[in-house]
Design a protein around this motif. Structure first.
Motif, PDB file in Angstrom:
ATOM      1  N   GLY A   9      60.793  98.585  42.109  1.00 30.20           N
ATOM      2  CA  GLY A   9      61.264  98.986  40.789  1.00 30.20           C
ATOM      3  C   GLY A   9      62.276  98.006  40.221  1.00 30.20           C
ATOM      4  N   ARG A  10      63.191  97.524  41.079  1.00 32.69           N
ATOM      5  CA  ARG A  10      64.178  96.520  40.636  1.00 32.69           C
ATOM      6  C   ARG A  10      63.472  95.227  40.241  1.00 32.69           C
ATOM      7  N   ALA A  11      62.524  94.795  41.062  1.00 35.13           N
ATOM      8  CA  ALA A  11      61.795  93.556  40.762  1.00 35.13           C
ATOM      9  C   ALA A  11      61.004  93.690  39.459  1.00 35.13           C
ATOM     10  N   THR A  12      60.391  94.841  39.254  1.00 36.91           N
ATOM     11  CA  THR A  12      59.619  95.078  38.032  1.00 36.91           C
ATOM     12  C   THR A  12      60.534  95.082  36.816  1.00 36.91           C
ATOM     13  N   LEU A  13      61.670  95.748  36.928  1.00 33.11           N
ATOM     14  CA  LEU A  13      62.624  95.787  35.820  1.00 33.11           C
ATOM     15  C   LEU A  13      63.162  94.394  35.516  1.00 33.11           C
ATOM     16  N   MET A  14      63.453  93.623  36.537  1.00 33.59           N
ATOM     17  CA  MET A  14      63.925  92.243  36.320  1.00 33.59           C
ATOM     18  C   MET A  14      62.850  91.415  35.612  1.00 33.59           C
ATOM     19  N   ALA A  15      61.596  91.624  35.982  1.00 30.34           N
ATOM     20  CA  ALA A  15      60.504  90.891  35.325  1.00 30.34           C
ATOM     21  C   ALA A  15      60.380  91.315  33.865  1.00 30.34           C
ATOM     22  N   ARG A  16      60.566  92.610  33.596  1.00 31.31           N
ATOM     23  CA  ARG A  16      60.479  93.093  32.214  1.00 31.31           C
ATOM     24  C   ARG A  16      61.603  92.530  31.351  1.00 31.31           C
ATOM     25  N   GLU A  17      62.792  92.512  31.900  1.00 34.92           N
ATOM     26  CA  GLU A  17      63.959  92.063  31.148  1.00 34.92           C
ATOM     27  C   GLU A  17      64.024  90.546  31.036  1.00 34.92           C
ATOM     28  N   GLY A  18      63.548  89.864  32.073  1.00 35.57           N
ATOM     29  CA  GLY A  18      63.724  88.420  32.133  1.00 35.57           C
ATOM     30  C   GLY A  18      65.153  88.099  32.543  1.00 35.57           C
ATOM     31  N   CYS A  19      65.416  86.856  32.794  1.00 35.27           N
ATOM     32  CA  CYS A  19      66.760  86.440  33.192  1.00 35.27           C
ATOM     33  C   CYS A  19      67.111  85.148  32.460  1.00 35.27           C
ATOM     34  N   ARG A  20      68.162  85.216  31.669  1.00 31.11           N
ATOM     35  CA  ARG A  20      68.626  84.029  30.932  1.00 31.11           C
ATOM     36  C   ARG A  20      70.084  83.808  31.297  1.00 31.11           C
ATOM     37  N   LEU A  21      70.376  82.584  31.706  1.00 37.24           N
ATOM     38  CA  LEU A  21      71.704  82.266  32.229  1.00 37.24           C
ATOM     39  C   LEU A  21      72.687  81.803  31.165  1.00 37.24           C
ATOM     40  N   THR A  22      72.226  81.693  29.940  1.00 39.12           N
ATOM     41  CA  THR A  22      73.088  81.369  28.802  1.00 39.12           C
ATOM     42  C   THR A  22      72.975  82.514  27.803  1.00 39.12           C
ATOM     43  N   ALA A  23      74.112  82.945  27.265  1.00 39.47           N
ATOM     44  CA  ALA A  23      74.119  84.068  26.323  1.00 39.47           C
ATOM     45  C   ALA A  23      73.219  83.777  25.120  1.00 39.47           C
ATOM     46  N   TYR A  24      72.555  84.822  24.645  1.00 37.33           N
ATOM     47  CA  TYR A  24      71.666  84.737  23.486  1.00 37.33           C
ATOM     48  C   TYR A  24      71.737  86.064  22.738  1.00 37.33           C
ATOM     49  N   ARG A  25      71.213  86.088  21.543  1.00 42.18           N
ATOM     50  CA  ARG A  25      71.147  87.333  20.771  1.00 42.18           C
ATOM     51  C   ARG A  25      69.747  87.925  20.937  1.00 42.18           C
ATOM     52  N   ASP A  26      69.706  89.201  21.278  1.00 40.05           N
ATOM     53  CA  ASP A  26      68.406  89.860  21.453  1.00 40.05           C
ATOM     54  C   ASP A  26      67.760  90.145  20.096  1.00 40.05           C
ATOM     55  N   SER A  27      66.675  90.900  20.106  1.00 42.41           N
ATOM     56  CA  SER A  27      65.891  91.108  18.888  1.00 42.41           C
ATOM     57  C   SER A  27      66.644  91.843  17.783  1.00 42.41           C
ATOM     58  N   VAL A  28      67.730  92.520  18.125  1.00 44.31           N
ATOM     59  CA  VAL A  28      68.536  93.187  17.099  1.00 44.31           C
ATOM     60  C   VAL A  28      69.928  92.573  16.980  1.00 44.31           C
ATOM     61  N   GLY A  29      70.103  91.379  17.563  1.00 46.27           N
ATOM     62  CA  GLY A  29      71.340  90.632  17.378  1.00 46.27           C
ATOM     63  C   GLY A  29      72.459  90.883  18.376  1.00 46.27           C
ATOM     64  N   VAL A  30      72.189  91.618  19.447  1.00 50.41           N
ATOM     65  CA  VAL A  30      73.220  91.911  20.451  1.00 50.41           C
ATOM     66  C   VAL A  30      73.314  90.750  21.441  1.00 50.41           C
ATOM     67  N   LEU A  31      74.541  90.263  21.680  1.00 47.81           N
ATOM     68  CA  LEU A  31      74.730  89.205  22.672  1.00 47.81           C
ATOM     69  C   LEU A  31      74.337  89.729  24.046  1.00 47.81           C
ATOM     70  N   THR A  32      73.508  88.955  24.748  1.00 53.05           N
ATOM     71  CA  THR A  32      72.916  89.359  26.019  1.00 53.05           C
ATOM     72  C   THR A  32      72.914  88.164  26.956  1.00 53.05           C
ATOM     73  N   ILE A  33      73.021  88.436  28.254  1.00 55.57           N
ATOM     74  CA  ILE A  33      72.956  87.379  29.269  1.00 55.57           C
ATOM     75  C   ILE A  33      72.388  87.961  30.558  1.00 55.57           C
TER      76      ILE A  33
END
Length: 178
Positions: A9-33
């Motif tokens: 379940g953890r591996a599946t969730l990590m695959a769904r979310e992806g992993c980005r090591l530099t902060a970015y804005r998600d589809s609604v503009g929230v800073l995410t890392i």
């Protein structure tokens, strides 16, 4: 009985979310890392230009996951299979604990209507008030994950078949979301 997210379940969730090591804005503009970390559930606070290591991302993810596991355990009033629990944690991680607690997924699951609970995952396909194709695919994958191991609730989207065939369906859906 208190459940925790399985390794799968953890591996599946990590695959769904992806992993980005530099902060970015998600589809609604929230800073995410990292693995979907916004700083809302746990520290650290995400700032523009922030960078973390892969190890940091994994540690933050483990910390972020705990409150959502607790939220799912608190919201559900009946026993869940491991796959049902993992799918519900994935949804809660994405929509937040409050959204999950008040969701039709929870209401239908607690009422014992597992087919309707599975279908209710599909309702959570919007961000910023608009349907997002990636969320629709994610919800279909969560729905399939929820139904694995319960052949009485499967339909055309999750055909009754061997566990390996159903796992293949989940993996194929995950692949389509990338």
């Amino acid at each position: 009985m208190t459940l925790s997210t399985s390794a799968a379940g953890r591996a599946t969730l990590m695959a769904r979310e992806g992993c980005r090591l530099t902060a970015y804005r998600d589809s609604v503009g929230v800073l995410t890392i990292g693995v979907g970390h916004t700083g809302r559930a746990t520290l650290p606070r995400v700032t523009a230009g922030m960078m973390i290591s892969q190890t940091d991302a994994e540690v933050i993810f483990a910390s972020d996951l705990a409150p959502f596991e607790a939220a799912v355990n608190k919201a559900i009033t009946r026993a869940a299979t491991q796959n049902q629990f993992d799918a519900m944690v994935s949804l809660a991680f994405n929509i937040g604990s409050a959204g999950f607690h008040g969701s039709s997924v929870v209401r239908r699951f607690n009422a014992g209507d597992l087919g309707a609970a599975a279908d209710a995952f599909l309702l959570w396909n919007k961000a910023g008030g608009r349907v997002v194709a990636g969320l629709a695919k994610r919800r279909a994958a969560e729905r399939a994950q929820f139904l694995i191991g319960d052949p009485t609730q499967c339909d055309a989207a999750c055909p009754p078949a061997s566990l390996l065939k159903r796992l293949w369906l989940v993996l194929l859906t995950l692949h389509m979301t990338r």
